[in-house]
Design a protein around this motif. Structure first.
Motif, mmCIF file in Angstrom:
data_model
loop_
_atom_site.group_PDB
_atom_site.id
_atom_site.type_symbol
_atom_site.label_atom_id
_atom_site.label_comp_id
_atom_site.label_asym_id
_atom_site.label_seq_id
_atom_site.Cartn_x
_atom_site.Cartn_y
_atom_site.Cartn_z
ATOM 1 N N ALA A 405 0.988 -1.374 -0.052
ATOM 2 C CA ALA A 405 -0.241 -0.102 0.043
ATOM 3 C C ALA A 405 0.783 0.985 -0.134
ATOM 4 O O ALA A 405 2.012 1.274 0.559
ATOM 5 C CB ALA A 405 -0.962 0.033 1.130
ATOM 6 N N LEU A 406 0.444 2.459 -0.573
ATOM 7 C CA LEU A 406 1.101 3.597 -0.612
ATOM 8 C C LEU A 406 0.212 4.762 -0.392
ATOM 9 O O LEU A 406 -1.144 4.604 -0.720
ATOM 10 C CB LEU A 406 1.794 3.826 -2.110
ATOM 11 C CG LEU A 406 2.873 2.748 -2.447
ATOM 12 C CD1 LEU A 406 3.177 2.940 -3.887
ATOM 13 C CD2 LEU A 406 4.098 3.147 -1.773
ATOM 14 N N LYS A 411 2.489 17.335 -1.817
ATOM 15 C CA LYS A 411 2.769 18.919 -1.502
ATOM 16 C C LYS A 411 3.509 19.003 -0.520
ATOM 17 O O LYS A 411 4.139 19.835 0.053
ATOM 18 C CB LYS A 411 1.280 19.579 -1.143
ATOM 19 C CG LYS A 411 0.406 19.622 -2.422
ATOM 20 C CD LYS A 411 -0.786 20.309 -1.896
ATOM 21 C CE LYS A 411 -1.906 20.451 -3.061
ATOM 22 N NZ LYS A 411 -3.159 21.100 -2.965
ATOM 23 N N GLU A 412 3.381 18.192 0.488
ATOM 24 C CA GLU A 412 4.244 17.980 1.813
ATOM 25 C C GLU A 412 5.676 17.335 1.451
ATOM 26 O O GLU A 412 6.428 17.428 2.187
ATOM 27 C CB GLU A 412 3.369 17.315 2.946
ATOM 28 C CG GLU A 412 2.167 18.114 3.356
ATOM 29 C CD GLU A 412 2.441 19.509 3.935
ATOM 30 O OE1 GLU A 412 3.564 19.638 4.602
ATOM 31 O OE2 GLU A 412 1.621 20.298 3.733
ATOM 32 N N GLY A 413 5.803 16.619 0.339
ATOM 33 C CA GLY A 413 6.793 16.203 -0.056
ATOM 34 C C GLY A 413 7.491 14.635 0.594
ATOM 35 O O GLY A 413 8.658 14.563 1.028
ATOM 36 N N PHE A 414 6.364 14.037 0.887
ATOM 37 C CA PHE A 414 6.597 12.634 1.529
ATOM 38 C C PHE A 414 5.483 11.695 1.147
ATOM 39 O O PHE A 414 4.576 12.071 0.504
ATOM 40 C CB PHE A 414 6.435 12.701 3.203
ATOM 41 C CG PHE A 414 5.201 12.918 3.674
ATOM 42 C CD1 PHE A 414 4.380 11.712 3.814
ATOM 43 C CD2 PHE A 414 4.775 14.145 3.830
ATOM 44 C CE1 PHE A 414 2.923 12.081 4.522
ATOM 45 C CE2 PHE A 414 3.622 14.578 4.360
ATOM 46 C CZ PHE A 414 2.665 13.316 4.704
ATOM 47 N N VAL A 415 6.024 10.381 1.350
ATOM 48 C CA VAL A 415 5.300 9.270 0.886
ATOM 49 C C VAL A 415 5.094 8.103 1.794
ATOM 50 O O VAL A 415 6.456 8.066 2.389
ATOM 51 C CB VAL A 415 5.473 8.727 -0.500
ATOM 52 C CG1 VAL A 415 7.027 8.051 -0.461
ATOM 53 C CG2 VAL A 415 4.596 7.496 -0.921
ATOM 54 N N LEU A 416 4.197 7.705 2.274
ATOM 55 C CA LEU A 416 3.899 6.478 3.066
ATOM 56 C C LEU A 416 3.924 5.170 2.450
ATOM 57 O O LEU A 416 3.162 5.094 1.531
ATOM 58 C CB LEU A 416 2.646 6.765 3.958
ATOM 59 C CG LEU A 416 2.522 7.794 4.852
ATOM 60 C CD1 LEU A 416 1.394 7.887 5.744
ATOM 61 C CD2 LEU A 416 3.937 7.584 6.103
ATOM 62 N N SER A 417 4.695 4.224 2.774
ATOM 63 C CA SER A 417 4.678 2.890 2.071
ATOM 64 C C SER A 417 4.531 2.008 3.237
ATOM 65 O O SER A 417 5.200 1.890 4.321
ATOM 66 C CB SER A 417 6.074 2.580 1.198
ATOM 67 O OG SER A 417 6.907 2.738 2.203
ATOM 68 N N ALA A 418 3.680 0.700 2.941
ATOM 69 C CA ALA A 418 3.539 -0.304 3.988
ATOM 70 C C ALA A 418 3.836 -1.567 3.062
ATOM 71 O O ALA A 418 3.428 -1.655 1.836
ATOM 72 C CB ALA A 418 1.837 -0.486 3.987
ATOM 73 N N SER A 419 4.465 -2.583 3.933
ATOM 74 C CA SER A 419 4.943 -3.577 3.305
ATOM 75 C C SER A 419 4.567 -4.767 4.067
ATOM 76 O O SER A 419 3.968 -5.022 5.047
ATOM 77 C CB SER A 419 6.627 -3.305 3.459
ATOM 78 O OG SER A 419 7.473 -4.586 2.921
ATOM 79 N N PHE A 420 5.186 -6.037 3.019
ATOM 80 C CA PHE A 420 4.838 -7.324 3.662
ATOM 81 C C PHE A 420 5.723 -7.763 4.982
ATOM 82 O O PHE A 420 5.494 -8.472 5.856
ATOM 83 C CB PHE A 420 5.247 -8.244 2.730
ATOM 84 C CG PHE A 420 4.857 -9.941 2.813
ATOM 85 C CD1 PHE A 420 3.737 -10.268 2.844
ATOM 86 C CD2 PHE A 420 5.974 -10.681 3.137
ATOM 87 C CE1 PHE A 420 3.332 -11.633 3.052
ATOM 88 C CE2 PHE A 420 5.700 -11.966 3.561
ATOM 89 C CZ PHE A 420 4.314 -12.468 3.509
ATOM 90 N N ILE A 445 0.240 -5.484 6.165
ATOM 91 C CA ILE A 445 -0.538 -4.254 5.854
ATOM 92 C C ILE A 445 -1.196 -4.178 4.657
ATOM 93 O O ILE A 445 -0.537 -4.237 3.636
ATOM 94 C CB ILE A 445 0.057 -3.154 6.397
ATOM 95 C CG1 ILE A 445 1.036 -3.500 7.713
ATOM 96 C CG2 ILE A 445 -0.574 -1.738 6.214
ATOM 97 C CD1 ILE A 445 1.847 -2.244 8.085
ATOM 98 N N THR A 446 -2.183 -3.831 4.421
ATOM 99 C CA THR A 446 -3.099 -3.903 3.020
ATOM 100 C C THR A 446 -3.330 -2.726 2.701
ATOM 101 O O THR A 446 -3.742 -2.411 1.397
ATOM 102 C CB THR A 446 -4.267 -4.919 3.260
ATOM 103 O OG1 THR A 446 -5.167 -4.301 4.476
ATOM 104 C CG2 THR A 446 -3.977 -6.287 3.675
#
Length: 625
Positions: A405-406, A411-420, A445-446
């Motif tokens: 999941a992403l 705009k705030e300059g970040f990315v969240l990533s969820a992994s196996f 996490i899905t």
């Protein structure tokens, strides 16, 4: 006295004459001799060429010295004259090369084969009625359809001759075809027994019944017509009848396959036309926008729904009511709110292909701007430039498992990533540095969703967690009894959908469960909501509409899809859904009508997810199984 007809009722008395069980067969009684003859014939008959087998069968039929046996065999083979076998006679006549192949006897010794044939004929001619009947039945079981036609024609000829006073096995005449005349003559075992070369398409009838014009009784009119007319006639048949035509002959099989190809081409063409036209019904204005009054249930001071007593159904709505939700709220006190509706994505559009690589594990997120975050099983997060239409730097790596999941906040300059690997990471999209790591889930996490400085995550452990982005603390843990597939949040609510078809609405601040919505028959894969309304999608093929007001739990309306609903958005009173049939549909939330249908790609692959931001819609598709 000779039996009038072979009967299975007498089979129990037809046993071996040996007086002991010490030996398998006595090799002398009629039963054992028949069994040995059947076995020896089967050894070479299935390996011999077509012409050799026809010659042997014709020799057997000519040695039917019993009229009753001839009639019995004729009744047995009468099925070859029924409608399912009528046009098989019209197959292509053997050419010289075909005859050479059909007469090829493989590795059989010619001298030994001829001796076996002559010996079997001699034995058959001297056998009893019972032996001839049993041997003939077993021999017919070894024949294919073409041989059965030849035997049936010969038996009918011999029967006609016998009934008209002729002698059995005196002459065999074959209808001339392509200028060829073939004759077989005499009851003996002379060389003329090797003469018949009867093609499958030839009808064998008594010589006295031949037409003076030598015209075949069974004429294939389909093959005689021009190809386009033949295909036009076959195209009038339904699908089941057209499939049956394949078994008639090689010519019919070719024409039937051509007709099927044309049907497929016409269907694809019609779908392309519908796709180009946008499937937009008449009267839908692409730039339509209006402020409308929408009915909502009224709450009391305690926040509960107010019931009405003894309210009767009315056949007409108020004139100023432009939605049908009043019917769903029958029996309740209601209010109206003014909301804006737009026919979003109902007009013309341009398409940009950012990547054409097939990847069943791809997940994306787009928040507007120029970047699309992409994750997959390679454990890396990449970025695609909308303007550049290619991958741009940086590439983020650090997860120990595939990306599931992403959530991108350009705009705030970040990315969240969820992994196996059960972790959630926060990355700087400019430097590519991992700035924060969140741990707490015990299952894969899905899904993710973010609002300002808080975000929520759902996992296969059945937990929904609310996180503080700055302090990295888990603020709330909300529980389901099965896998969480989707979770969304706004300022006051968290809504989650799970594998057992339930949708739960929570208070984000206190973590209390407000209501549980039941209605789906499959896992809830997607949802979207605003202050007043909620839409959920499931693998059962339905997108269901609900009210977010108070504890009202009844379904307001349903949007039916041909396959599973995998992703959706709720925007300006329009439901935008992505379906497993590869199409994006736009529904009017108030009326339930489908305003537009768009196809994501030409292959019709399922739409696994899409993101809506501003006037752009970014989709990704899964590979069809």
């Amino acid at each position: 006295m000779e039996r009038q007809e072979y009967s299975l009722c007498s089979a129990p008395s037809l046993r071996c004459g040996k007086g002991t069980d010490l030996v398998p067969v006595c090799e002398s009684c009629e039963t054992c001799v028949l069994a040995w003859r059947i076995f020896s014939t089967k050894e070479w008959f299935l390996r011999a060429g077509a012409l050799t087998r026809r010659r042997f069968l014709q020799g057997i039929v000519k040695r039917f010295d019993s009229f009753n046996l001839l009639c019995y065999t004729e009744r047995l083979l009468r099925v070859t004259q029924e409608k399912d076998f009528t046009y098989v006679r019209s197959e292509i006549t053997y050419g010289l090369s075909d005859r050479d192949v059909s007469s090829f006897n493989g590795a059989l010794d010619p001298w030994r084969l001829e001796q076996d044939i002559q010996d079997t004929w001699w034995w058959f001619a001297k056998s009893s009625y019972w032996t001839k009947a049993n041997y003939t039945l077993h021999l017919l079981k070894l024949c294919d359809a073409k041989l059965l036609f030849v035997v049936a024609d010969l038996v009918r000829e011999q029967t006609v001759l016998a009934r008209t006073g002729g002698q059995l096995s005196t002459s065999l005449s074959v209808c001339p075809q392509n200028g060829e005349h073939v004759f077989q003559k005499g009851p003996g075992m002379d060389k003329s027994s090797t003469a018949p070369l009867v093609a499958t398409g030839v009808s064998v009838v008594p010589a006295s019944f031949h037409s003076v014009f030598h015209i075949n009784k069974y004429k294939d009119f389909i093959r005689c017509l021009p190809a386009h007319l033949s295909k036009y006639i076959l195209a009038l048949l339904d699908r089941k009848s057209l499939s049956t035509c394949v078994a008639v002959s090689k010519c019919w099989a070719f024409l039937a396959k051509e007709v099927k190809r044309e049907h497929v081409s016409q269907k694809i063409t019609q779908e392309e036309i519908v796709c180009l036209q946008g499937s937009c019904p008449r009267g839908v204005v692409s730039n339509y926008a209006k402020i409308v009054n929408v009915t909502i249930p009224r709450l009391n001071k305690d926040g509960n729904i107010i019931q009405l007593k003894d309210q009767k159904w009315t056949s007409k709505l108020k004139e100023d009511e432009e939605d049908s939700l009043q019917l769903a709220y029958h029996g309740l006190k209601t209010d109206t709110v003014q909301l804006e509706e737009r026919n979003v994505f109902c007009g013309s559009y341009n398409i940009r292909v950012l990547t054409d690589q097939l990847d069943p594990n791809r997940v994306i997120h787009y928040s507007g701007g120029n970047l699309v975050a992409v994750g997959s099983a390679d454990r890396k997060v990449r970025f695609l430039g909308v303007l550049e239409m290619k991958e741009v730097l940086p590439m983020l790596s650090g997860h120990a498992g595939s990306i599931k999941a992403l959530y991108l906040n350009e705009k705030e300059g970040f990315v969240l990533s969820a992994s196996f690997d059960l972790s959630i990471r926060c990355w700087d999209i400019y430097s590519g540095v991992c700035t924060k790591i969140f741990n707490g889930h015990s299952g894969t996490i899905t899904c993710l969703d973010l609002l300002k400085n808080k975000f929520v995550s759902g996992a296969k452990d059945g937990m929904v967690k609310v996180w503080d982005l700055e302090s990295r603390r888990c603020l709330r843990t909300l529980k389901h009894n099965s896998t969480i597939w989707v979770v969304k949040m706004n300022g006051t609510h968290v809504v989650s959908g799970c594998d057992n078809g339930l949708v739960k609405v929570w208070n984000m601040e206190s973590g209390t469960l407000i209501k549980v919505l039941e209605g789906h028959q499959g896992p809830v894969k997607c949802l979207s909501f605003d202050q007043w309304h909620l839409v959920t999608g499931s693998t059962d093929g339905y997108a269901l509409a609900w009210s977010m007001v108070g504890n009202y739990k009844r379904c307001l309306t349903a949007f039916r899809h041909p396959k599973a609903v995998l992703f959706l958005e709720f925007l300006y009173l329009r439901v935008i859904s992505g379906c497993a049939d590869g199409k994006i549909r736009i529904f009017n939330y108030l009326t339930g009508s489908c305003l537009k249908v768009m196809r994501a790609n030409s292959r019709g692959d399922p739409i696994s997810s899409f993101c809506v931001a501003e006037n752009r819609l970014v989709t990704t598709v899964a590979i069809s199984p």
